[in-house]
Motif scaffolding. Structure first.
Motif, PDB file in Angstrom:
ATOM      1  N   GLU A   1       0.788  -1.057  -0.147  1.00 39.22           N
ATOM      2  CA  GLU A   1      -0.156  -0.181  -0.035  1.00 39.22           C
ATOM      3  C   GLU A   1       0.820   1.257   0.069  1.00 39.22           C
ATOM      4  O   GLU A   1       0.554   2.264  -0.803  1.00 39.22           O
ATOM      5  CB  GLU A   1      -0.962   0.040   1.180  1.00 39.22           C
ATOM      6  N   ALA A   2       1.882   1.216   0.560  1.00 38.77           N
ATOM      7  CA  ALA A   2       2.909   2.264   0.649  1.00 38.77           C
ATOM      8  C   ALA A   2       3.398   2.574  -0.487  1.00 38.77           C
ATOM      9  O   ALA A   2       3.728   3.650  -0.918  1.00 38.77           O
ATOM     10  CB  ALA A   2       3.858   2.247   1.785  1.00 38.77           C
ATOM     11  N   ILE A   3       3.942   1.506  -1.309  1.00 38.69           N
ATOM     12  CA  ILE A   3       4.603   1.506  -2.390  1.00 38.69           C
ATOM     13  C   ILE A   3       3.582   2.247  -3.422  1.00 38.69           C
ATOM     14  O   ILE A   3       3.907   3.104  -4.446  1.00 38.69           O
ATOM     15  CB  ILE A   3       5.195   0.286  -3.094  1.00 38.69           C
ATOM     16  N   LEU A   4       2.388   1.965  -3.417  1.00 36.73           N
ATOM     17  CA  LEU A   4       1.291   2.358  -4.458  1.00 36.73           C
ATOM     18  C   LEU A   4       1.372   4.006  -4.328  1.00 36.73           C
ATOM     19  O   LEU A   4       0.846   4.571  -5.324  1.00 36.73           O
ATOM     20  CB  LEU A   4      -0.143   1.601  -3.959  1.00 36.73           C
TER      21      LEU A   4
ATOM     22  N   TYR B   1       6.747  -5.810 -30.174  1.00 39.64           N
ATOM     23  CA  TYR B   1       5.964  -4.659 -29.557  1.00 39.64           C
ATOM     24  C   TYR B   1       5.727  -4.746 -28.065  1.00 39.64           C
ATOM     25  O   TYR B   1       6.079  -5.878 -27.521  1.00 39.64           O
ATOM     26  CB  TYR B   1       4.579  -4.391 -30.112  1.00 39.64           C
ATOM     27  N   LEU B   2       5.524  -3.677 -27.463  1.00 38.69           N
ATOM     28  CA  LEU B   2       5.266  -3.776 -25.831  1.00 38.69           C
ATOM     29  C   LEU B   2       4.104  -2.583 -25.370  1.00 38.69           C
ATOM     30  O   LEU B   2       3.970  -1.486 -26.151  1.00 38.69           O
ATOM     31  CB  LEU B   2       6.554  -3.377 -25.254  1.00 38.69           C
ATOM     32  N   VAL B   3       3.282  -3.183 -24.443  1.00 42.52           N
ATOM     33  CA  VAL B   3       2.214  -2.041 -24.009  1.00 42.52           C
ATOM     34  C   VAL B   3       2.813  -1.933 -22.641  1.00 42.52           C
ATOM     35  O   VAL B   3       2.813  -2.924 -21.932  1.00 42.52           O
ATOM     36  CB  VAL B   3       0.785  -2.522 -24.128  1.00 42.52           C
ATOM     37  N   CYS B   4       2.942  -0.671 -22.277  1.00 42.07           N
ATOM     38  CA  CYS B   4       3.209  -0.231 -20.892  1.00 42.07           C
ATOM     39  C   CYS B   4       3.094   0.938 -20.449  1.00 42.07           C
ATOM     40  O   CYS B   4       3.141   2.067 -21.314  1.00 42.07           O
ATOM     41  CB  CYS B   4       5.203  -0.436 -21.054  1.00 42.07           C
ATOM     42  N   ASN B   5       2.384   0.926 -19.413  1.00 45.53           N
ATOM     43  CA  ASN B   5       1.598   2.283 -19.079  1.00 45.53           C
ATOM     44  C   ASN B   5       1.016   3.109 -20.010  1.00 45.53           C
ATOM     45  O   ASN B   5       1.157   4.396 -20.023  1.00 45.53           O
ATOM     46  CB  ASN B   5       2.572   3.252 -18.320  1.00 45.53           C
TER      47      ASN B   5
ATOM     48  N   LYS C   1       2.405  -1.650 -13.080  1.00 41.83           N
ATOM     49  CA  LYS C   1       2.888  -2.206 -11.916  1.00 41.83           C
ATOM     50  C   LYS C   1       2.091  -2.094 -10.674  1.00 41.83           C
ATOM     51  O   LYS C   1       1.950  -3.104  -9.970  1.00 41.83           O
ATOM     52  CB  LYS C   1       4.439  -1.427 -11.325  1.00 41.83           C
ATOM     53  N   GLY C   2       1.482  -0.963 -10.634  1.00 43.23           N
ATOM     54  CA  GLY C   2       0.532  -0.504  -9.679  1.00 43.23           C
ATOM     55  C   GLY C   2      -0.779  -1.498  -9.471  1.00 43.23           C
ATOM     56  O   GLY C   2      -1.183  -2.079  -8.855  1.00 43.23           O
ATOM     57  N   ALA C   3      -1.249  -1.705 -11.032  1.00 42.89           N
ATOM     58  CA  ALA C   3      -2.154  -2.766 -10.918  1.00 42.89           C
ATOM     59  C   ALA C   3      -2.081  -4.140 -10.601  1.00 42.89           C
ATOM     60  O   ALA C   3      -2.503  -4.685  -9.954  1.00 42.89           O
ATOM     61  CB  ALA C   3      -2.565  -2.724 -12.687  1.00 42.89           C
TER      62      ALA C   3
ATOM     63  N   ILE D   1      -2.252  -7.327  -3.334  1.00 48.20           N
ATOM     64  CA  ILE D   1      -2.837  -6.932  -2.200  1.00 48.20           C
ATOM     65  C   ILE D   1      -4.096  -7.516  -1.768  1.00 48.20           C
ATOM     66  O   ILE D   1      -4.531  -7.964  -0.685  1.00 48.20           O
ATOM     67  CB  ILE D   1      -3.225  -5.247  -2.015  1.00 48.20           C
ATOM     68  N   GLU D   2      -5.029  -7.618  -2.969  1.00 49.16           N
ATOM     69  CA  GLU D   2      -6.439  -8.414  -2.835  1.00 49.16           C
ATOM     70  C   GLU D   2      -6.260  -9.633  -2.392  1.00 49.16           C
ATOM     71  O   GLU D   2      -6.984 -10.384  -1.535  1.00 49.16           O
ATOM     72  CB  GLU D   2      -7.195  -8.306  -4.166  1.00 49.16           C
TER      73      GLU D   2
END
Length: 662
Positions: free
Chosen positions: A37-40, A413-417, A635-637, A643-644
């Motif tokens: 939670e702190a990292i988020l 290819y890459l999808v990122c943020n 990364k947050g996702a 966490i869940e």
């Protein structure tokens, strides 16, 4: 606990039991939730995007060391007017090149202990600044083992508190008296470089033209966090490393064209002696004028004799390449490239090239290894030469190491943020719909086309020798270099023969696919983003390289109302006369997107001795009124999902589904 119920716990029980091995008690699971939670709620890490580096290793390494100007900006912010400009420049140069700069300082400085004391305090302040957006855990993992404890103490203690001031000074003094100052300074400078760039995206074309692609790959293989979207030149080298002889010939031709033998010979130990011997014998009396390498002779270390040999080798491999490519075209009629077999269109007696019934003068009419009756047959000497060079490529351990790195950290290819990264194109029709491309017996388009070509490139390298899948994939890797429907190329033809041999420039033209004009339209970009699973919006972008942005002619890298960014600004010296600049870096930090435009880099030596930094201009592409946090990223996702899961584990412990372990 949200929607967590005994029923959902029962459904996820096997997974939660596995999770409990890592977090065996309620206390362990709770601590990890608090940590995540702190990292988020930390600011997102800074991403840097670079493309079309083309072997320019000194400029590339300097941009990493100075973080595209970010280190200099932070030094200015921290020290402001408390340091002279010359002192700030010296500090920046030390951060970029600590070992070399220390050597110079020791030769000049009269009171070295005093310099150490001042400099170590300055480096601690810079390090505290660049580490502030990371958790202590992440910083700790980035620390060099031998100084980990000491650096942690220095970073997390404040010199403002009277009780701590003496403590910090004693640590620094002891580092100096124990003769560890040099090693400690190097460790601190490397840590600053590492923490300033959180992740690095290379949007293709590491190879060809410049002298040090192998050095760039060495740097990347040891880099802390990076990815690569393969460019057409990378794919060509991957095809060569997979054993495609036409790709091997192209790689050697490109190296000779730019008088760049360092990557092949010094980097990968490729034995070019058989080619040199063959070329000297075959073209002994041939001036080979049109095959003189493209280069700045003032910068060259080659004498006239060596240049003459390079020119002969260049012609020899070019003719061999045209024959090898014809072999692929003949056995793969489904590539629809029969019109790229051109040697039979030469009238050898009259010395002209015939195209559509019209005759064109040839710039070179000496073809001693081409049989007019069977122009695409390799001579016995050419076949033996191809086999020897093939063996040399297959046995290069350094090449194998670098290819593994490209495959492990790379892709089409890459999808990122919310950013979609690919080097060149997604083939389109005139109306903006996705072009259907036939591969084997199936059609592929859009997202599926890039997935399929990615898979074929991997098959060419990793599949067992001799299988039909391997043989087709090997030929398709070459098609990715020059095929009209290849997303890495997407032009009507690669006019290699015409550009070398035909004087009339009307035959040199290579017409780009529809993508290159339609990508200027926001609606088309949104359609492409949606195709790759990216929700179109104000913070979603396509990031490309491949086509140099001619800034000198007023062309802009930002297209389609900011939806698409072309960040090939001419890292390669070969392109700088066209672009007028020396490359871009796209920087994506917590405040938004910035495009950093670089001027040419002089040299590593001048950067060290004279403090010459790359002069860069920064443009704001997009500014976020609210700072972007880790929770807003991909990364947050992932962390939110973790966490869940941990919350479910807590319920499982508390309801008795799983027992805590001592």
């Amino acid at each position: 606990m949200g929607n967590t119920t005994p029923e959902t716990i029962a459904n996820d029980l096997r997974y939660l039991q596995l999770l409990s091995r890592s977090f065996p008690t309620i206390a362990d699971a709770s601590t990890e939730i608090i940590n995540l939670e702190a990292i988020l709620n930390l600011p997102k890490g800074t991403e840097h995007f670079l493309t079309d580096i083309h072997g320019e290793y000194e400029a590339f390494q300097h941009v990493l060391k100075n973080a595209s100007g970010a280190v200099k900006r932070k030094v200015n912010e921290i020290f402001g007017h408390t340091l002279r400009e010359s002192e700030k420049k010296e500090l920046c140069t030390l951060i970029y090149y600590p070992e070399e700069k220390l050597q110079l300082i020791k030769e000049q400085e009269t009171d070295l202990d005093d310099w150490y004391l001042i400099t170590l305090n300055q480096l601690v302040k810079v390090c505290q600044n660049v580490s502030s957006k990371y958790t202590r855990s992440k910083v700790r993992k980035a620390l060099p083992a031998e100084f980990s404890y000491i650096i942690q103490e220095l970073l997390h203690e404040s010199t403002i508190e009277p009780n701590k001031h003496a403590y910090i000074n004693v640590i620094i003094s002891t580092i100096i008296t124990t003769k560890r100052a040099d090693d400690f300074i190097v460790a601190m400078c490397n840590l600053i470089q590492r923490l300033t760039i959180d992740s690095l995206h290379i949007v293709g074309d590491i190879y060809d033209r410049g002298p040090g692609a192998h050095i760039i790959m060495d740097t990347l293989c040891d880099y802390h966090n990076f990815d690569i979207q393969w460019g057409n030149h990378d794919i060509l080298w991957m095809g060569a490393a997979s054993g495609n002889d036409a790709c091997i010939a192209n790689v050697i031709r490109m190296s000779l064209r730019y008088a760049n033998l360092a990557t092949l010979e010094d980097g990968y130990g490729i034995n070019l002696l058989p080619l040199a011997t063959f070329a000297m014998d075959t073209y002994a009396d041939d001036p080979c004028t049109i095959f003189a390498p493209k280069m700045n002779f003032a910068d060259a270390e080659y004498n006239d004799k060596t240049l003459r040999l390079i020119t002969q080798m260049h012609k020899a491999i070019t003719v061999i390449q045209l024959k090898l490519e014809a072999e692929i075209i003949s056995r793969r009629p489904d590539f629809n490239m029969e019109d790229r077999k051109l040697l039979h269109n030469i009238n050898f007696e009259r010395g002209v090239y015939v195209c559509d019934g019209k005759e064109y003068a040839l710039l070179d009419t000496n073809f001693p290894t081409v049989d007019p009756a069977d122009p695409y047959r390799l001579t016995d000497e050419e076949r033996e030469l191809v086999n020897r060079i093939h063996t040399s490529f297959m046995n290069s351990e350094k090449l194998k190491k670098h290819m593994r790195c490209l495959f492990t950290y790379g892709g089409m290819y890459l999808v990122c943020n919310s950013n979609l990264l690919y080097h060149a194109s997604v083939p389109l029709n005139v109306d903006g719909s996705f072009k259907h491309v036939r591969i084997g017996k199936k059609d592929y388009w859009g997202h599926k086309l890039l997935q399929k070509t990615d898979q074929l490139i991997r098959t060419a390298y990793f599949e067992e020798d001799g299988s039909a899948e391997k043989l087709f994939a090997l030929d398709y890797v070459w098609y990715m270099w020059c095929g009209s429907d290849a997303p890495s190329f997407d032009k009507d033809k690669m006019a290699t023969f015409e550009r070398y041999f035909v004087a009339d420039k009307s035959l040199h033209k290579e017409t780009k696919g529809c993508y290159y004009s339609l990508r200027n339209e926001a609606e088309v970009c949104d359609r492409i983003l949606s195709e790759f699973g990216v929700e179109p919006g104000s913070h979603s972008h396509i990031i490309n390289g491949h086509v140099p942005v001619k800034t000198i002619k007023g062309e802009k890298p930002i297209k389609a109302n900011g939806k698409l960014l072309v960040i090939d600004g001419g890292f390669s010296k070969a392109y700088q006369p066209e672009t007028g600049i020396a490359g871009y870096t796209l920087v994506y930090h917590s405040h938004g997107l910035q495009l950093v435009q670089h001027e040419p880099f002089q040299s590593r030596q001048k950067a060290i001795e004279e403090g010459q930094d790359i002069k860069s201009t920064t443009f704001v592409v997009e500014f976020n009124s609210q700072r972007m946090m880790v929770k807003d990223t991909d990364k947050g996702a992932e962390l939110i999902t973790q966490i869940e899961d941990l919350k479910k584990l807590l319920v499982a412990y508390r309801t008795g589904f799983i027992k805590e372990k001592q």
